[in-house]
Scaffold this motif. Structure first.
Motif, short mmCIF file in Angstrom:
data_model
loop_
_atom_site.label_atom_id
_atom_site.label_comp_id
_atom_site.label_asym_id
_atom_site.label_seq_id
_atom_site.Cartn_x
_atom_site.Cartn_y
_atom_site.Cartn_z
N ILE A 177 27.56 -31.17 15.09
CA ILE A 177 26.18 -31.60 15.19
C ILE A 177 25.38 -30.63 16.04
O ILE A 177 25.88 -30.06 17.02
N ASP A 178 24.13 -30.41 15.66
CA ASP A 178 23.25 -29.46 16.35
C ASP A 178 22.52 -30.20 17.47
O ASP A 178 21.67 -31.05 17.21
N PRO A 179 22.83 -29.89 18.74
CA PRO A 179 22.20 -30.60 19.84
C PRO A 179 20.79 -30.13 20.15
O PRO A 179 20.12 -30.71 21.01
N SER A 180 20.33 -29.09 19.44
CA SER A 180 18.99 -28.58 19.72
C SER A 180 17.91 -29.38 19.01
O SER A 180 16.71 -29.11 19.19
N VAL A 181 18.30 -30.38 18.18
CA VAL A 181 17.30 -31.25 17.56
C VAL A 181 16.58 -32.02 18.67
O VAL A 181 17.18 -32.82 19.39
N ALA A 182 15.29 -31.78 18.81
CA ALA A 182 14.53 -32.38 19.90
C ALA A 182 13.90 -33.70 19.51
O ALA A 182 13.58 -34.53 20.37
N ASP A 183 13.72 -33.93 18.20
CA ASP A 183 13.07 -35.14 17.70
C ASP A 183 13.86 -35.59 16.48
O ASP A 183 13.87 -34.89 15.46
N GLU A 184 14.51 -36.74 16.56
CA GLU A 184 15.36 -37.21 15.46
C GLU A 184 14.59 -37.46 14.16
O GLU A 184 15.19 -37.57 13.10
N SER A 185 13.28 -37.52 14.23
CA SER A 185 12.48 -37.73 13.03
C SER A 185 11.97 -36.43 12.42
O SER A 185 11.33 -36.44 11.37
N ASP A 186 12.28 -35.31 13.06
CA ASP A 186 11.77 -34.02 12.61
C ASP A 186 12.92 -33.03 12.43
O ASP A 186 13.49 -32.55 13.40
N PRO A 187 13.26 -32.70 11.17
CA PRO A 187 14.41 -31.82 10.92
C PRO A 187 14.21 -30.39 11.41
O PRO A 187 15.17 -29.62 11.49
N LEU A 188 12.98 -30.01 11.76
CA LEU A 188 12.71 -28.65 12.21
C LEU A 188 12.49 -28.56 13.72
O LEU A 188 12.29 -27.46 14.25
N SER A 189 12.56 -29.68 14.41
CA SER A 189 12.33 -29.65 15.86
C SER A 189 13.49 -28.95 16.56
O SER A 189 14.65 -29.12 16.20
N VAL A 190 13.17 -28.14 17.56
CA VAL A 190 14.20 -27.32 18.22
C VAL A 190 13.94 -27.24 19.72
O VAL A 190 12.82 -26.93 20.15
N ASP A 191 14.99 -27.49 20.49
CA ASP A 191 14.99 -27.15 21.90
C ASP A 191 15.51 -25.72 21.99
O ASP A 191 16.70 -25.47 21.73
N PRO A 192 14.67 -24.76 22.32
CA PRO A 192 15.09 -23.35 22.24
C PRO A 192 16.27 -23.02 23.14
O PRO A 192 17.03 -22.09 22.85
N ASP A 193 16.44 -23.75 24.21
CA ASP A 193 17.55 -23.45 25.12
C ASP A 193 18.91 -23.81 24.53
O ASP A 193 19.95 -23.34 25.02
N ASP A 195 19.36 -23.81 20.94
CA ASP A 195 19.38 -23.36 19.55
C ASP A 195 20.57 -22.41 19.33
O ASP A 195 20.61 -21.31 19.89
N PRO A 196 21.55 -22.82 18.50
CA PRO A 196 22.73 -21.96 18.31
C PRO A 196 22.44 -20.72 17.48
O PRO A 196 23.26 -19.79 17.46
N PHE A 197 21.31 -20.71 16.79
CA PHE A 197 21.01 -19.61 15.89
C PHE A 197 19.84 -18.76 16.40
O PHE A 197 19.14 -18.12 15.61
N ALA A 198 19.64 -18.78 17.71
CA ALA A 198 18.60 -17.97 18.34
C ALA A 198 19.24 -16.76 19.02
O ALA A 198 20.24 -16.89 19.74
N ALA A 199 18.64 -15.62 18.80
CA ALA A 199 19.16 -14.39 19.42
C ALA A 199 19.18 -14.49 20.94
O ALA A 199 20.07 -13.95 21.60
N ALA A 200 18.22 -15.24 21.49
CA ALA A 200 18.15 -15.38 22.95
C ALA A 200 19.39 -16.08 23.50
O ALA A 200 19.72 -15.91 24.69
N ASN A 201 20.08 -16.84 22.65
CA ASN A 201 21.29 -17.55 23.09
C ASN A 201 22.57 -16.84 22.67
O ASN A 201 23.67 -17.38 22.83
N GLY A 202 22.42 -15.64 22.11
CA GLY A 202 23.58 -14.83 21.77
C GLY A 202 23.86 -14.66 20.30
O GLY A 202 24.73 -13.87 19.92
#
Length: 398
Positions: A177-193, A195-202
């Motif tokens: 499960i992706d823990p970066s979902v910030a809003d369970e009603s919004d499939p595109l919501s992201v907590d950037p800290d 986000d497993p697919f963000a370059a900033a996180n590696g």
């Protein structure tokens, strides 16, 4: 690695079934009056039958079937009351369904009945064996729905094969499960800290393997558990509201369906960072070559579920169907069969399951292959084919 075929490689080509196999379809009535179906294929002279069942997938044409028939075994493929449907999958009902098939096979007089549980079918088989042998069986689902396990005839198999066993639907969802979902009603919501697919996180683009920082991995896994607990709370709230309505004889409110929608459940860090729990797996997940994309798509575990189904199947905190917890109740001879390129079950899992199994007679084996039985490399034998040789050898020794 193109975007056009995200799910490529999930399914393997089927071997043709041998000639001379008698096939019959069986309508079964369970102990709680549900109707399920089993398909029995019997080569001439077969006295051992191998059963396959998955809690939520149709295994009628499982890739192992023609190999088992070729080797002279009868094959029973069983359906549940919730085929290809997570919506209201209750594992406590699924093993009631499983029991009906075992009763039919015993009535048909086979000398030996062997369970083959693949993937989630492995946990289902372990849960079944645990409850079949329990002095006191479960009486309710985690949501409190009564189940007739105490009054259900549950014959034990003569042996169990656990092939590519993942830890159970709930434990698996906790991993993916992706823990970066910030809003369970919004499939595109992201907590950037998170986000497993963000370059900033590696994260680095496919097909290069990512290498996540240990601190990010630890925080990510903690956040995965937090998200599961958050969904648990909503599920419990809905169950409580339904019970209250039933108590006040508000039957419409009591039965009105509310469905949990759980977005983004294809985000196990191990699928893109091959250094985590290393094995011979290729880059990608169970659902495709690009988890950074499939995570946002329709496929995924537990996408739609009632509150009852969530608590029974998808919550690692409440499900009864957890392989490691059920394994001590498995006392029949067991074959633990690892696929070395598995994307859902890892070497540490196999070691944990081996230590937990209650059987005195346990064989551990491994063959090259991916989770669904695909080849480890282009042109190599499939995992299904290689597993069939091990299975035949193991059953022949019984």
């Amino acid at each position: 690695m193109t975007v056009s075929r995200l799910g490529a490689g999930r399914y393997t080509d089927l071997l043709d079934e041998p000639e001379g196999v008698e096939t019959t379809v069986h309508r079964l009535t369970t102990s709680d009056d549900a109707t399920v179906t089993g398909v029995l294929r019997v080569p001439a002279g077969a006295r051992t039958v191998v059963t396959l069942m998955h809690p939520r997938q149709d295994v009628t044409h499982h890739a192992s079937v023609p190999y088992l028939l070729r080797d002279g075994y009868a094959v029973w493929t069983q359906g549940s009351r919730s085929p290809n449907n997570d919506l209201n999958l209750l594992h406590e009902q699924a093993i009631v369904d499983f029991a009906a098939g075992h009763v039919r096979l015993r009535d048909l007089g086979f000398d030996q009945v062997v369970c083959l549980g693949h993937s989630g079918g492995a946990t289902l088989a372990a849960f079944y064996c645990q409850q079949a042998g329990a002095a006191e069986r479960l009486t309710t689902t985690p949501a409190g729905r009564p189940v007739p396990l105490a009054d259900t005839e549950m014959p034990l198999p003569d042996g169990c094969i656990f092939m590519a066993p993942h830890p159970g639907q709930g434990a698996l969802l906790l991993r993916v499960i992706d823990p970066s979902v910030a809003d369970e009603s919004d499939p595109l919501s992201v907590d950037p800290d998170l986000d497993p697919f963000a370059a900033a996180n590696g994260f680095v683009e496919a097909p290069e393997s990512t290498t996540y920082d240990a601190a990010f991995v630890a925080g990510y896994r903690e956040a995965q558990a937090t998200r599961i607990a958050r969904i648990d709370a909503r599920a419990r709230e809905w169950v409580a509201e339904s019970r209250a309505a039933k108590k006040h004889d508000d039957r419409r409110r009591a039965i009105a369906p509310r469905v949990l929608t759980t977005y983004r459940t294809d985000a196990d860090l191990r699928n893109v960072d091959l250094s985590l729990d290393p094995n011979e797996r290729p880059y990608g997940s169970l659902f495709g070559r690009r988890p950074d994309l499939t995570n946002y798509g329709l496929v995924g575990f537990g996408r739609l579920a009632t509150a009852e189904a969530w608590l029974s199947t998808w919550s690692a905190n409440t499900t009864n169907a957890d392989l490691a917890r059920c394994a001590p109740g498995v006392t029949v001879p067991s074959l633990l069969l690892e696929l070395t390129g598995d994307q859902a079950s890892f070497p540490a899992d196999i070691a944990r399951f081996r230590a937990a199994l209650g059987a005195d007679d346990v064989t551990v084996a491994s063959v090259p292959g991916t989770h669904f039985g695909g080849p480890i490399a282009k042109g190599a034998p499939t995992g299904t084919e290689l597993a069939a040789h091990v299975i035949d050898e193991w059953i022949s020794r019984r």
